[in-house]
Every structure is written in structure tokens, then in C-alpha cells.
Design a protein around this motif. Structure first.
Motif, PDB file in Angstrom:
ATOM      1  N   SER A  74       0.834  -1.196   0.000  1.00 57.50           N
ATOM      2  CA  SER A  74       0.000   0.000   0.000  1.00 57.50           C
ATOM      3  C   SER A  74       0.874   1.254   0.000  1.00 57.50           C
ATOM      4  O   SER A  74       2.083   1.209   0.241  1.00 57.50           O
ATOM      5  N   HIS A  75       0.236   2.391  -0.253  1.00 56.77           N
ATOM      6  CA  HIS A  75       0.974   3.656  -0.261  1.00 56.77           C
ATOM      7  C   HIS A  75       1.647   3.901   1.086  1.00 56.77           C
ATOM      8  O   HIS A  75       2.823   4.293   1.152  1.00 56.77           O
ATOM      9  N   SER A  76       0.925   3.655   2.173  1.00 57.45           N
ATOM     10  CA  SER A  76       1.492   3.897   3.499  1.00 57.45           C
ATOM     11  C   SER A  76       2.641   2.944   3.793  1.00 57.45           C
ATOM     12  O   SER A  76       3.645   3.332   4.413  1.00 57.45           O
ATOM     13  N   LEU A  77       2.520   1.697   3.342  1.00 58.93           N
ATOM     14  CA  LEU A  77       3.606   0.747   3.579  1.00 58.93           C
ATOM     15  C   LEU A  77       4.824   1.112   2.735  1.00 58.93           C
ATOM     16  O   LEU A  77       5.964   1.024   3.215  1.00 58.93           O
ATOM     17  N   ARG A  78       4.613   1.544   1.494  1.00 56.95           N
ATOM     18  CA  ARG A  78       5.743   1.974   0.665  1.00 56.95           C
ATOM     19  C   ARG A  78       6.484   3.137   1.320  1.00 56.95           C
ATOM     20  O   ARG A  78       7.725   3.189   1.326  1.00 56.95           O
ATOM     21  N   LYS A  79       5.726   4.066   1.884  1.00 53.33           N
ATOM     22  CA  LYS A  79       6.334   5.209   2.566  1.00 53.33           C
ATOM     23  C   LYS A  79       7.170   4.741   3.759  1.00 53.33           C
ATOM     24  O   LYS A  79       8.302   5.221   3.971  1.00 53.33           O
ATOM     25  N   LEU A  80       6.625   3.796   4.514  1.00 55.58           N
ATOM     26  CA  LEU A  80       7.351   3.266   5.671  1.00 55.58           C
ATOM     27  C   LEU A  80       8.613   2.537   5.225  1.00 55.58           C
ATOM     28  O   LEU A  80       9.678   2.679   5.835  1.00 55.58           O
ATOM     29  N   LYS A  83      11.386   4.900   4.408  1.00 51.67           N
ATOM     30  CA  LYS A  83      11.992   5.426   5.628  1.00 51.67           C
ATOM     31  C   LYS A  83      12.957   4.409   6.235  1.00 51.67           C
ATOM     32  O   LYS A  83      14.073   4.769   6.650  1.00 51.67           O
ATOM     33  N   THR A 172       1.613  -2.739  14.459  1.00 48.44           N
ATOM     34  CA  THR A 172       1.016  -2.499  13.150  1.00 48.44           C
ATOM     35  C   THR A 172       2.071  -2.554  12.048  1.00 48.44           C
ATOM     36  O   THR A 172       3.136  -1.929  12.168  1.00 48.44           O
ATOM     37  N   ASP A 173       1.778  -3.311  10.999  1.00 44.92           N
ATOM     38  CA  ASP A 173       2.598  -3.450   9.788  1.00 44.92           C
ATOM     39  C   ASP A 173       3.880  -4.262   9.999  1.00 44.92           C
ATOM     40  O   ASP A 173       4.657  -4.427   9.047  1.00 44.92           O
ATOM     41  N   LYS A 176       3.936  -7.156   7.611  1.00 49.70           N
ATOM     42  CA  LYS A 176       4.042  -6.695   6.218  1.00 49.70           C
ATOM     43  C   LYS A 176       5.461  -6.234   5.908  1.00 49.70           C
ATOM     44  O   LYS A 176       5.945  -6.416   4.789  1.00 49.70           O
TER      45      LYS A 176
END
Length: 249
Positions: A74-80, A83, A172-173, A176
Motif C-alpha cells: 500500500s501507499h502507506s507501507l511503501r512510505k514506511l 523510511k 502495526t505493519d 508486512k
């Protein structure tokens, strides 16, 4: 059709003969030895049963597969993940490790979810896969945060095939993240597919898709004969490289 019963020396029936209802049930009986498990996975078969039942062996049609090239965080996981890639070093606060806590990972995966009654990862199953881990073909990918195990997954590596088994997350995550780093490692090692066994919407959201059993079996029977990745305890970087563990800080 009568369900075949396996004695200790009974070979598996062809997976193509598995029952359509329930989906993919092939045989019952036998023991969860490393030799039996290796025979099963090399032919697209896996065990799945509840406490108190005989061992049940399955080969569903279709089969859920995650092509590493199709992994879709997901977009949020790609961002994480970006980082984490910027911050990675041998003593990073968030680190993905391989094979440093296999028994802990499979135990965490066995803990019943709130939506489940019991677990199929029984003590017998844990013992069998811990033995397979000791034999060098079952592996854990672990997300550690501030020195604590926060999530991860375990599975089986035979040749150029990885068979995913189960995941867990305490943060969380965290599971993933482990999956994303596993995908990177497998791609770097020339492994194209992760077997996800059965269809779920969660796996579908990450890029997995069902394929016909016949296509799955053709692929597995070819690639399990190839050289396996170089697995050893260590930490993974974002490029899929497996580094030795650093000495304690």
C-alpha cells in the motif's frame, strides 16, 4: 471417492486426484517427519488439520500465489519502507532479521486470533517445523523493533520456491515489513513465487492471485530441483542482501 489413508511408508497419491469438496483434500494419516514434509511440499502438498484430527494433506485448485514481481504494498507501507531503507544500519531500531528466533515466530503464529477458535499450528506442527528448521529448509523472517520481536512470518524454502506458512504482528505493519523484505531477498536470489496456499483478500491486496493447480505443480516440480538461496542467520537490507549479525553493541 474414498480418502486415501497414509501409513508410514505409503507414497502420496497424485495431487491432481485431490477432492474438489472440501477443496483440495488429498489424503489423511502419516506423520510430520522432515522427510514426509519435504516429499509433500516438493509436490505441491501441505498439511492442515486441527487438534485431535489425523494429519490431513491438501493440494487446492486453484492455488494462491504471490509472484515476487507483483508484490504491491500500500501507499502507506511503501512510505514506511522508504523510511526504513534510509535509516538502515546493523544496529537500526527497526531491523528485519532471518532465522534468529524461529521457535518464537512459529509460537507467535500459533496464538489464536480473536476471530478464530483454536489454531491449526499445534504443538505437533511446531515441533515438526522446528525440526525442519534445524535441517535447514524452514525459515523465519522477523521484524525487530527496539530489540523486541514485533512481527514476522515463517515458511519453507526448497530450491527456487518459497512456501509461506503463517504471519503474526504485535505492532502495526510488522508482518508486512517482514514480507516486503522477504520479497526483496527472494527476488535477489532468483525466486519468482511465494506459495500462499489458500485464497484470502488480505493476500490479494498485496498482489497474490489464484492460479490453476496444474500450472502451480509444473512450476514447483521444476524449480525445487534448482539451487536454493543462501540462508543463514542475519539481517536483511532493503535491497535484499542478507548480512551477518553484528556483535552485541
Amino acid at each position: 471417492m474414498k480418502l486415501p489413508w497414509l501409513a508410514a511408508d505409503t507414497p502420496f497419491p497424485p495431487p491432481e486426484t485431490a477432492l474438489s469438496e472440501p477443496d483440495g483434500l488429498l489424503a489423511a494419516g502419516g506423520e510430520l517427519t522432515v522427510t514426509r514434509l519435504r516429499q509433500a511440499y516438493s509436490n505441491g502438498i501441505f498439511p492442515w488439520y486441527a487438534e485431535g484430527e489425523p494429519v490431513l494433506w491438501w493440494s487446492p485448485d486453484p492455488r494462491m500465489v504471490l509472484p515476487c514481481a507483483d508484490f504491491a504494498p500500500s501507499h502507506s507501507l511503501r512510505k514506511l519502507l522508504r523510511k526504513l531503507a534510509r535509516d538502515e544500519h546493523p544496529h537500526a531500531s527497526v531491523q528485519v532479521r532471518v532465522d534468529t528466533a524461529f521457535a518464537d515466530v512459529i509460537l507467535a503464529c500459533s496464538q489464536a486470533r480473536k476471530t478464530q477458535h483454536g489454531t491449526w499450528i499445534t504443538q505437533e506442527v511446531r515441533n515438526a517445523y522446528i525440526a525442519w528448521h534445524a535441517a535447514g529448509q524452514a525459515h523465519s523472517i522477523e521484524t525487530w523493533i527496539d530489540g523486541r520481536l514485533a512481527g514476522g512470518l515463517y515458511g519453507v524454502s526448497l530450491g527456487k520456491m518459497f512456501f509461506g506458512e503463517s504471519m503474526f504482528a504485535r505492532v502495526t505493519d510488522a508482518s508486512k515489513i517482514a514480507l516486503a523484505y522477504l520479497v526483496g531477498f527472494l527476488r535477489a536470489q532468483g525466486v519468482a513465487w511465494i506459495d500462499c496456499q489458500q485464497q484470502t483478500s488480505h493476500l490479494g491486496s498485496l498482489g497474490a492471485a489464484p492460479i490453476p493447480r496444474a500450472a502451480f505443480l509444473r512450476h514447483v516440480r521444476t524449480v525445487v530441483r534448482e539451487a536454493a538461496p543462501d540462508w543463514h542467520p542475519g539481517w536483511l537490507d532493503a535491497a535484499g542482501r542478507l548480512h551477518p549479525l553484528p556483535p552485541p553493541a
